[in-house]
Design a protein around this motif. Structure first.
Motif, PDB file in Angstrom:
ATOM      1  N   MET A 263       0.844  -1.200   0.000  1.00 48.87           N
ATOM      2  CA  MET A 263       0.000   0.000   0.000  1.00 48.87           C
ATOM      3  C   MET A 263       0.873   1.241   0.000  1.00 48.87           C
ATOM      4  O   MET A 263       1.777   1.366   0.822  1.00 48.87           O
ATOM      5  CB  MET A 263      -0.914   0.014   1.235  1.00 48.87           C
ATOM      6  N   LYS A 264       0.602   2.134  -0.910  1.00 42.70           N
ATOM      7  CA  LYS A 264       1.315   3.412  -0.965  1.00 42.70           C
ATOM      8  C   LYS A 264       0.388   4.500  -0.430  1.00 42.70           C
ATOM      9  O   LYS A 264      -0.738   4.656  -0.894  1.00 42.70           O
ATOM     10  CB  LYS A 264       1.785   3.709  -2.382  1.00 42.70           C
ATOM     11  N   LEU A 265       0.894   5.227   0.523  1.00 41.25           N
ATOM     12  CA  LEU A 265       0.068   6.135   1.306  1.00 41.25           C
ATOM     13  C   LEU A 265       0.689   7.527   1.301  1.00 41.25           C
ATOM     14  O   LEU A 265       1.893   7.674   1.472  1.00 41.25           O
ATOM     15  CB  LEU A 265      -0.041   5.580   2.718  1.00 41.25           C
ATOM     16  N   LEU A 266      -0.147   8.534   1.099  1.00 40.58           N
ATOM     17  CA  LEU A 266       0.263   9.934   1.228  1.00 40.58           C
ATOM     18  C   LEU A 266      -0.132  10.420   2.613  1.00 40.58           C
ATOM     19  O   LEU A 266      -1.298  10.307   2.997  1.00 40.58           O
ATOM     20  CB  LEU A 266      -0.426  10.793   0.166  1.00 40.58           C
ATOM     21  N   ALA A 267       0.813  10.956   3.371  1.00 42.67           N
ATOM     22  CA  ALA A 267       0.520  11.527   4.689  1.00 42.67           C
ATOM     23  C   ALA A 267       0.725  13.028   4.636  1.00 42.67           C
ATOM     24  O   ALA A 267       1.698  13.504   4.039  1.00 42.67           O
ATOM     25  CB  ALA A 267       1.422  10.914   5.756  1.00 42.67           C
ATOM     26  N   ILE A 268      -0.194  13.782   5.258  1.00 40.81           N
ATOM     27  CA  ILE A 268      -0.063  15.240   5.316  1.00 40.81           C
ATOM     28  C   ILE A 268      -0.289  15.712   6.754  1.00 40.81           C
ATOM     29  O   ILE A 268      -1.051  15.114   7.512  1.00 40.81           O
ATOM     30  CB  ILE A 268      -1.042  15.953   4.353  1.00 40.81           C
ATOM     31  N   ASP A 269       0.418  16.795   7.093  1.00 37.26           N
ATOM     32  CA  ASP A 269       0.332  17.337   8.459  1.00 37.26           C
ATOM     33  C   ASP A 269       0.345  18.860   8.403  1.00 37.26           C
ATOM     34  O   ASP A 269       1.307  19.459   7.925  1.00 37.26           O
ATOM     35  CB  ASP A 269       1.508  16.839   9.297  1.00 37.26           C
ATOM     36  N   CYS A 270      -0.742  19.462   8.898  1.00 38.35           N
ATOM     37  CA  CYS A 270      -0.840  20.922   9.027  1.00 38.35           C
ATOM     38  C   CYS A 270      -1.251  21.305  10.443  1.00 38.35           C
ATOM     39  O   CYS A 270      -1.767  22.391  10.674  1.00 38.35           O
ATOM     40  CB  CYS A 270      -1.867  21.479   8.038  1.00 38.35           C
ATOM     41  N   ALA A 271      -1.042  20.409  11.409  1.00 36.38           N
ATOM     42  CA  ALA A 271      -1.576  20.608  12.751  1.00 36.38           C
ATOM     43  C   ALA A 271      -0.867  21.707  13.523  1.00 36.38           C
ATOM     44  O   ALA A 271      -1.444  22.281  14.446  1.00 36.38           O
ATOM     45  CB  ALA A 271      -1.498  19.305  13.541  1.00 36.38           C
ATOM     46  N   ALA A 272       0.380  21.999  13.169  1.00 36.31           N
ATOM     47  CA  ALA A 272       1.144  22.992  13.929  1.00 36.31           C
ATOM     48  C   ALA A 272       1.867  23.912  12.952  1.00 36.31           C
ATOM     49  O   ALA A 272       1.289  24.385  11.989  1.00 36.31           O
ATOM     50  CB  ALA A 272       2.097  22.284  14.883  1.00 36.31           C
ATOM     51  N   ASN A 273       3.140  24.167  13.199  1.00 32.93           N
ATOM     52  CA  ASN A 273       3.888  25.107  12.363  1.00 32.93           C
ATOM     53  C   ASN A 273       4.299  24.514  11.028  1.00 32.93           C
ATOM     54  O   ASN A 273       4.542  25.246  10.060  1.00 32.93           O
ATOM     55  CB  ASN A 273       5.141  25.579  13.109  1.00 32.93           C
ATOM     56  N   LEU A 274       4.385  23.186  10.939  1.00 34.18           N
ATOM     57  CA  LEU A 274       4.864  22.543   9.723  1.00 34.18           C
ATOM     58  C   LEU A 274       3.744  22.340   8.709  1.00 34.18           C
ATOM     59  O   LEU A 274       2.593  22.083   9.077  1.00 34.18           O
ATOM     60  CB  LEU A 274       5.491  21.190  10.043  1.00 34.18           C
ATOM     61  N   CYS A 275       4.113  22.458   7.441  1.00 31.46           N
ATOM     62  CA  CYS A 275       3.246  22.034   6.332  1.00 31.46           C
ATOM     63  C   CYS A 275       4.016  20.903   5.667  1.00 31.46           C
ATOM     64  O   CYS A 275       5.012  21.142   4.965  1.00 31.46           O
ATOM     65  CB  CYS A 275       3.011  23.192   5.370  1.00 31.46           C
ATOM     66  N   ALA A 276       3.586  19.673   5.917  1.00 29.46           N
ATOM     67  CA  ALA A 276       4.414  18.519   5.585  1.00 29.46           C
ATOM     68  C   ALA A 276       3.623  17.467   4.831  1.00 29.46           C
ATOM     69  O   ALA A 276       2.425  17.282   5.043  1.00 29.46           O
ATOM     70  CB  ALA A 276       5.000  17.910   6.863  1.00 29.46           C
ATOM     71  N   ALA A 277       4.328  16.754   3.945  1.00 28.19           N
ATOM     72  CA  ALA A 277       3.730  15.636   3.222  1.00 28.19           C
ATOM     73  C   ALA A 277       4.818  14.616   2.933  1.00 28.19           C
ATOM     74  O   ALA A 277       5.989  14.962   2.734  1.00 28.19           O
ATOM     75  CB  ALA A 277       3.083  16.099   1.921  1.00 28.19           C
ATOM     76  N   CYS A 278       4.434  13.353   2.937  1.00 23.85           N
ATOM     77  CA  CYS A 278       5.366  12.312   2.505  1.00 23.85           C
ATOM     78  C   CYS A 278       4.590  11.172   1.870  1.00 23.85           C
ATOM     79  O   CYS A 278       3.389  11.002   2.102  1.00 23.85           O
ATOM     80  CB  CYS A 278       6.224  11.802   3.661  1.00 23.85           C
ATOM     81  N   VAL A 279       5.295  10.406   1.056  1.00 24.66           N
ATOM     82  CA  VAL A 279       4.748   9.195   0.445  1.00 24.66           C
ATOM     83  C   VAL A 279       5.432   8.002   1.101  1.00 24.66           C
ATOM     84  O   VAL A 279       6.669   7.949   1.184  1.00 24.66           O
ATOM     85  CB  VAL A 279       4.974   9.179  -1.070  1.00 24.66           C
ATOM     86  N   HIS A 280       4.625   7.085   1.581  1.00 29.15           N
ATOM     87  CA  HIS A 280       5.119   5.940   2.355  1.00 29.15           C
ATOM     88  C   HIS A 280       4.679   4.648   1.689  1.00 29.15           C
ATOM     89  O   HIS A 280       3.499   4.478   1.353  1.00 29.15           O
ATOM     90  CB  HIS A 280       4.563   6.018   3.779  1.00 29.15           C
ATOM     91  N   ASP A 281       5.619   3.745   1.493  1.00 29.15           N
ATOM     92  CA  ASP A 281       5.317   2.411   0.978  1.00 29.15           C
ATOM     93  C   ASP A 281       5.188   1.482   2.174  1.00 29.15           C
ATOM     94  O   ASP A 281       6.189   1.071   2.780  1.00 29.15           O
ATOM     95  CB  ASP A 281       6.438   1.940   0.039  1.00 29.15           C
ATOM     96  N   ALA A 282       3.941   1.170   2.538  1.00 22.00           N
ATOM     97  CA  ALA A 282       3.711   0.372   3.740  1.00 22.00           C
ATOM     98  C   ALA A 282       4.194  -1.062   3.576  1.00 22.00           C
ATOM     99  O   ALA A 282       4.639  -1.684   4.547  1.00 22.00           O
ATOM    100  CB  ALA A 282       2.224   0.387   4.090  1.00 22.00           C
TER     101      ALA A 282
END
Length: 243
Positions: free
Chosen positions: A1-20
């Motif tokens: 499974m290939k998954l995109l993760a995003i995080d905007c909860a705090a100061n960071l604007c972050a994304a990554c692609v993860h191969d589970a």
């Protein structure tokens, strides 16, 4: 499974692609913004996808940090994740900032209970307590410093999150602390989401109540249009506060 993760909860604007399946990160993009997540998030996502050598159609799920955190940032992140999931017909998976922080602390201090806590201001902490197996035993909820300190002492917990120094100062010098940060590394959200799998649609986790609270001393009874007696009709509020 290939998954995109995003995080905007705090100061960071972050994304990554993860191969589970392979257990590896394929690509990421992280900006330390503070504000302005809405203007940058899609570009951050596209940069992470490009770094991972994958397009939107190659994704099997979207993960997102759901808070506690920035009110605006959480709305941006969650709405984007749900929008992508709907358009791509893939699941969206929510992960709280507290469980992500706890997971990182548990990696540094295996076999220990973890108290993840964020300083929310106004003498409030947003906290969650996890046992030695990272099973949630309290929260996420609002706690005072004294309540959080008592939980930490009783559980002999590792402390993490922005409130960790406050709790450590109150609890004593013998407490171990993980990162005193507001959010975890983006890869941590990806790994936790992959382990969770699909579930309920993510929604922002807001722990603080509304700032607008009624002042009971200024509430007048409702008055009837016809009789002028209390009971129904329009509210008649005082125009000003008596001195």
């Amino acid at each position: 499974m290939k998954l995109l993760a995003i995080d905007c909860a705090a100061n960071l604007c972050a994304a990554c692609v993860h191969d589970a399946d392979a257990g590896i990160e394929l690509g990421r993009q992280v900006l330390d913004l503070g504000k302005g997540h809405a203007e940058h998030l899609m570009a951050v996502i596209e940069a992470a996808l490009k770094a991972g050598g994958i397009g939107y159609q190659g994704l099997d799920a979207v993960a997102v940090s759901i808070g506690p955190g920035s009110f605006t940032g959480l709305r941006v992140g969650v709405s984007t994740a749900r929008g992508l999931a709907l358009a791509l017909k893939i699941p969206a998976i929510g992960v709280t900032t507290l469980e992500a922080l706890a997971a990182e602390a548990a990696n540094a201090f295996p076999g220990r209970a973890v108290l993840a806590a964020l300083d929310a201001g106004r003498e409030e902490l947003h906290a969650a307590l996890f046992d030695e197996a990272l099973i949630l035993t309290y929260g996420p909820g609002v706690a005072t410093l004294s309540q959080a300190t008592r939980m930490a002492v009783d559980a002999k917990a590792v402390l993490t999150g922005t409130a960790a120094p406050l709790i450590a100062a109150a609890a004593g010098p013998d407490f171990d602390t993980g990162p005193a940060v507001a959010t975890a590394d983006i890869a941590t959200y990806a790994r936790l989401a992959a382990a969770k799998g699909p579930g309920a649609k993510p929604k922002p986790l807001y722990l603080r109540g509304t700032d607008a609270k009624p002042q009971a001393g200024f509430i007048l009874p409702r008055r009837s249009h016809e009789s002028g007696k209390p009971g129904s009709g329009e509210d008649h509020a005082p125009k000003g506060k008596k001195s």
